[in-house]
Design an enzyme around this catalytic site. Structure first.
Site, mmCIF file in Angstrom:
data_model
loop_
_atom_site.group_PDB
_atom_site.id
_atom_site.type_symbol
_atom_site.label_atom_id
_atom_site.label_comp_id
_atom_site.label_asym_id
_atom_site.label_seq_id
_atom_site.Cartn_x
_atom_site.Cartn_y
_atom_site.Cartn_z
ATOM 1 N N LYS A 1 -10.007 -7.864 -5.005
ATOM 2 C CA LYS A 1 -10.878 -6.689 -5.076
ATOM 3 C C LYS A 1 -10.070 -5.443 -5.414
ATOM 4 O O LYS A 1 -10.536 -4.574 -6.131
ATOM 5 C CB LYS A 1 -11.537 -6.447 -3.707
ATOM 6 C CG LYS A 1 -12.610 -7.443 -3.360
ATOM 7 C CD LYS A 1 -13.139 -7.190 -1.964
ATOM 8 C CE LYS A 1 -12.176 -7.651 -0.891
ATOM 9 N NZ LYS A 1 -12.638 -8.708 -0.023
ATOM 10 N N LYS B 1 0.839 -1.207 0.000
ATOM 11 C CA LYS B 1 0.000 0.000 0.000
ATOM 12 C C LYS B 1 0.873 1.257 0.000
ATOM 13 O O LYS B 1 0.592 2.200 -0.732
ATOM 14 C CB LYS B 1 -0.940 0.004 1.218
ATOM 15 C CG LYS B 1 -1.875 -1.208 1.219
ATOM 16 C CD LYS B 1 -3.324 -0.831 1.309
ATOM 17 C CE LYS B 1 -4.278 -1.940 0.911
ATOM 18 N NZ LYS B 1 -4.243 -3.180 1.670
ATOM 19 N N LYS C 1 -3.048 -11.882 -9.585
ATOM 20 C CA LYS C 1 -3.827 -12.490 -8.498
ATOM 21 C C LYS C 1 -5.222 -11.862 -8.441
ATOM 22 O O LYS C 1 -5.351 -10.651 -8.495
ATOM 23 C CB LYS C 1 -3.098 -12.236 -7.160
ATOM 24 C CG LYS C 1 -3.820 -12.820 -5.969
ATOM 25 C CD LYS C 1 -3.561 -12.048 -4.685
ATOM 26 C CE LYS C 1 -4.836 -11.926 -3.980
ATOM 27 N NZ LYS C 1 -5.167 -11.583 -2.767
HETATM 28 P P1 ADP Z 1 -8.986 -9.401 -1.734
HETATM 29 O O1 ADP Z 1 -7.557 -9.614 -2.158
HETATM 30 O O2 ADP Z 1 -9.914 -9.563 -2.870
HETATM 31 O O3 ADP Z 1 -9.163 -8.072 -1.001
HETATM 32 P P2 ADP Z 1 -9.256 -10.530 0.888
HETATM 33 O O4 ADP Z 1 -7.966 -9.896 1.300
HETATM 34 O O5 ADP Z 1 -10.518 -9.986 1.455
HETATM 35 O O6 ADP Z 1 -9.335 -10.533 -0.698
HETATM 36 O O7 ADP Z 1 -9.151 -12.069 1.193
HETATM 37 C C1 ADP Z 1 -10.065 -12.888 1.881
HETATM 38 C C2 ADP Z 1 -9.506 -14.299 1.899
HETATM 39 O O8 ADP Z 1 -9.457 -14.829 0.575
HETATM 40 C C3 ADP Z 1 -8.073 -14.378 2.436
HETATM 41 O O9 ADP Z 1 -7.912 -15.580 3.185
HETATM 42 C C4 ADP Z 1 -7.238 -14.424 1.193
HETATM 43 O O10 ADP Z 1 -5.986 -15.039 1.383
HETATM 44 C C5 ADP Z 1 -8.123 -15.206 0.236
HETATM 45 N N1 ADP Z 1 -7.881 -14.810 -1.149
HETATM 46 C C6 ADP Z 1 -8.091 -13.573 -1.686
HETATM 47 N N2 ADP Z 1 -7.771 -13.557 -2.994
HETATM 48 C C7 ADP Z 1 -7.340 -14.809 -3.302
HETATM 49 C C8 ADP Z 1 -6.870 -15.424 -4.504
HETATM 50 N N3 ADP Z 1 -6.797 -14.756 -5.658
HETATM 51 N N4 ADP Z 1 -6.516 -16.719 -4.454
HETATM 52 C C9 ADP Z 1 -6.603 -17.418 -3.290
HETATM 53 N N5 ADP Z 1 -7.031 -16.905 -2.125
HETATM 54 C C10 ADP Z 1 -7.402 -15.610 -2.114
#
Ligand code: ADP
Ligand code: TRP
Length: 343
Positions: free
Chosen positions: A214, A132, A211
């Site tokens: 969001k 960030k 990856k």
């Molecule tokens: P984002 O990256 O979309 O903001 P979050 O940080 O809210 O997602 O992640 C929520 C959960 O989903 C966490 O345990 C995270 O490791 C998992 N996660 C998020 N994106 C992925 C991905 N592309 N592949 C596998 N696991 C993911």
């Protein structure tokens, strides 16, 4: 130092707690956007499967969402949405303790206590914070201290196993370091947890190959409007090779990788073979992906609609979960207060 699930059991015995049948599993998800395939296959599905193997605590990390979301109405709406998502995907509220993080305010007291044994360098090294700052996003203290709150989430329930996607692994390691440091300073108090990562789906790719996240606007949501979701899938980035060309790298194709998640094994293998041999167009591959994806979540979509029609039941589930969670958190906090002389 006591490590692993066996170590956790020994530690529980050392601090005078009775032996629990089955391991304690804990995970959380931020109410900061729409649930996507990465969240589902990386974290939610493994967490749901673990429900059968022990005593699971799953929560909506609404305190954490405060580090980046500043609209109260959106936080309320997202929190209910993610609760519906989790239940629709198979969380069993009778078996699993399901609650909102902020319904257990004890976790914020523990955060303060843990912050006093957390070296600055440990937090400065965290990727999510560093990413960030390098991207120029203004960071607040909450974001810097985010892993300490996460450690408190985990430690306040004597959690042994924490199912997460790859990007959260470092945060669970920080939790372990904090627990070990506290135990060394004040005597055996905390269970040292282990991250549980499903390697095959630890990093689900998004529509641009990066990856899925969001923050990168490259997600395929699980629930939503059919037309918009079809468009999202048809927009997955492909190269400019013609349909007839054989594609020896078919296994790395984005749509094939996603198809492997949502289609029955033989269907995905067949499409991969056809792409490799040449003759299958990317458009047809993506159409098949949409079809399988839509079918894969049909049951969950139906359940979600039913749950959404009964908001009182949702409130009941979350309140009952919070009461169960608090009953576990309070004695752990008492144990911590005793250990560090705050009793
Ligand atoms: P984002 O990256 O979309 O903001 P979050 O940080 O809210 O997602 O992640 C929520 C959960 O989903 C966490 O345990 C995270 O490791 C998992 N996660 C998020 N994106 C992925 C991905 N592309 N592949 C596998 N696991 C993911
Ligand atoms: N930080 C996690 C995420 O963004 C959510 C979370 C908060 C969490 N507290 C947790 C996950 C405790 C596992 C355990 O995905």
């Amino acid at each position: 130092m006591l490590r692993g699930v066996r170590g956790a059991r020994l530690l529980l015995a050392a601090v005078g707690l009775c032996y629990r049948p089955g391991m304690r599993i804990l995970s959380g998800i931020q109410p900061s956007g729409t649930l996507h395939l990465g969240n589902y296959f990386g974290m939610m599905l493994p967490a749901l499967e673990l429900q059968e193997q022990g005593e699971a605590f799953y929560f909506i990390a609404d305190y954490h969402s405060m580090t980046s979301l500043f609209d109260p109405a959106e936080r309320r709406r997202n929190s209910l949405d993610v609760a519906l998502d989790f239940l629709a995907c198979g969380l069993d509220p009778e078996r699993t303790v399901f609650f909102r993080q902020s319904a257990v305010p004890e976790v914020t007291e523990l955060t303060w206590i843990l912050s006093t044994v957390t070296p600055m360098g440990l937090l400065e090294r965290c990727h999510s914070y560093k990413d960030k700052t390098t991207r120029g996003i203004p960071v607040n203290h909450g974001l810097f201290a985010y892993p300490v709150l996460m450690a408190a989430d985990i430690l306040i329930y004597d959690s042994e196993v924490v199912p997460v996607g790859q990007d959260q692994k470092q945060h669970v390691e920080v939790t372990r370091d904090i627990a070990i440091k506290f135990n060394e300073l004040y005597g055996p108090t905390f269970v040292v947890p282990e991250p549980r990562i499903r390697e095959a789906t630890a990093r689900v790719p998004g529509v641009d190959g990066d990856k899925m996240s969001k923050s990168y606007d490259n997600t395929i949501p699980i629930f939503g409007d059919e037309k918009a979701l079809r468009k999202r899938i048809m927009g997955i980035r492909m190269d400019s090779r013609t349909p007839d060309e054989p594609k020896p790298d078919a296994g790395e194709n984005l749509a094939v990788q996603l198809l492997k998640l949502v289609a029955p094994g033989p269907v995905a293998a067949d499409y991969e073979d056809r792409l490799r041999a040449g003759g299958l167009g990317y458009g047809d591959l993506k159409k098949k992906l949409f079809e399988c994806y839509w079918e894969h979540f049909a049951g969950a979509r139906q359940r979600r609609a039913e749950l959404a029609a009964d908001p009182a039941e949702l409130t009941r589930i979350l309140q009952a979960g919070a009461a169960r969670a608090r009953a576990v958190a309070r004695p752990v906090l008492e144990r911590v207060r005793r250990a560090c002389g705050l009793d």
